[in-house]
Enzyme design. Structure first.
Site, PDB file in Angstrom:
ATOM      1  N   GLY A   1       0.759  -1.245   0.000  1.00  0.00           N
ATOM      2  CA  GLY A   1       0.000   0.000   0.000  1.00  0.00           C
ATOM      3  C   GLY A   1       0.790   1.296   0.000  1.00  0.00           C
TER       4      GLY A   1
ATOM      5  N   GLU B   1       3.761   4.135   6.194  1.00  0.00           N
ATOM      6  CA  GLU B   1       2.509   3.413   5.964  1.00  0.00           C
ATOM      7  C   GLU B   1       1.569   4.251   5.109  1.00  0.00           C
ATOM      8  OE1 GLU B   1       0.870   0.907   5.757  1.00  0.00           O
ATOM      9  OE2 GLU B   1       0.859  -0.405   7.498  1.00  0.00           O
TER      10      GLU B   1
ATOM     11  N   ASP C   1      -5.127   2.146  10.579  1.00  0.00           N
ATOM     12  CA  ASP C   1      -6.516   1.829  10.878  1.00  0.00           C
ATOM     13  C   ASP C   1      -6.553   1.377  12.347  1.00  0.00           C
ATOM     14  OD1 ASP C   1      -9.209   1.365   9.720  1.00  0.00           O
ATOM     15  OD2 ASP C   1      -8.790  -0.746   9.997  1.00  0.00           O
TER      16      ASP C   1
ATOM     17  N   PHE D   1     -13.912   3.255   4.382  1.00  0.00           N
ATOM     18  CA  PHE D   1     -12.976   2.476   3.573  1.00  0.00           C
ATOM     19  C   PHE D   1     -12.580   3.300   2.348  1.00  0.00           C
ATOM     20  CE2 PHE D   1     -11.641  -0.690   0.507  1.00  0.00           C
ATOM     21  CZ  PHE D   1     -10.741  -1.406   1.284  1.00  0.00           C
TER      22      PHE D   1
ATOM     23  N   ASP E   1      -5.835  -0.355  -1.866  1.00  0.00           N
ATOM     24  CA  ASP E   1      -6.627  -1.227  -2.743  1.00  0.00           C
ATOM     25  C   ASP E   1      -7.910  -1.724  -2.095  1.00  0.00           C
ATOM     26  OD1 ASP E   1      -5.247  -3.003  -0.868  1.00  0.00           O
ATOM     27  OD2 ASP E   1      -5.925  -4.639  -2.147  1.00  0.00           O
TER      28      ASP E   1
ATOM     29  N   ARG F   1      -5.211   0.530  -6.677  1.00  0.00           N
ATOM     30  CA  ARG F   1      -3.942   1.096  -6.208  1.00  0.00           C
ATOM     31  C   ARG F   1      -3.413   2.184  -7.135  1.00  0.00           C
ATOM     32  NH1 ARG F   1      -2.193  -2.038  -1.940  1.00  0.00           N
ATOM     33  NH2 ARG F   1      -2.436  -4.294  -2.112  1.00  0.00           N
TER      34      ARG F   1
END
Ligand code: IMP
Ligand code: MG
Length: 179
Positions: free
Chosen positions: A48, A103, A107, A156, A163, A169
């Protein structure tokens, strides 16, 4: 509002690239002043964070910075399962170094907490955490986030490296799931 469909889900643009770019630049400026002379090792968490890391590193005016990559799998579909696995290990010498974990999003914080633990075990002098996106409403782990770009709701999101089941992505902007 621009919408896209990935698999069975619809997403709506929520953070245009210009806003992301500004946040990344501000992070780079702050990091430069904090990390000057520390010969920092940046660790990009794959997959990510690859786009965030590449944009951030090019904005960062630190000639003694190094970057490496670590692959972790901890997320499937749309909820974190809380289990993180190290898939590609670190070959770099960590002992005595200032490490900055990169990162895409924090979350629950469990992924980053696991990485911090491993890096400290390898003898890092200090470990800092940098994330482009931060969902404070979802945070469960006891971690300190040294640098963050944009705070978001507990929704989300996809795009700019993030993704939904492997897709999305390569979207330039960030999109939020439409309920
Ligand atoms: P955590 O361990 O719960 O903090 O989850 C962090 C990882 O889950 C991130 O590195 C992402 O890969 C993934 N993740 C968390 N939230 C989202 C999201 O909204 N969209 C896509 N991936 C996400
Ligand atoms: Mg990730």
């Amino acid at each position: 509002m621009k919408r896209i469909k990935l698999w069975d889900k619809e997403f709506e643009i929520s953070l245009p690239f210009e806003e992301i770019q500004l946040a990344v630049r501000n992070m780079a400026v702050k990091m430069k002043s904090d990390l000057e002379g520390k010969e920092p090792l940046f660790i990009c968490i794959l997959n990510g964070a690859f786009i965030f890391a590449s944009d951030l590193m090019r904005e960062l005016e630190l000639p003694d910075a190094e970057i490496t990559f670590l692959k972790i799998a901890s997320y499937s579909g749309m909820s974190s399962n809380g289990v993180s696995k190290e898939l590609i290990g670190l070959n770099e010498t960590i002992s005595g170094r200032t490490v900055v974990i990169l990162e895409d999003i924090i979350d629950s914080g469990q992924t980053v907490a696991g990485v911090i633990e491993q890096i400290l075990k390898k003898g890092a002098k200090e470990v800092k955490v940098a994330t482009l996106l931060f969902k404070p409403g979802a945070l469960k782990a006891d971690i300190v986030i040294d640098y963050f770009g944009i705070i978001i709701q507990n929704d989300f999101v996809v795009g700019y490296g993030l993704d939904y089941n492997r897709r999305g992505r390569n979207l330039k902007d960030i999109y939020t799931l439409v309920n």
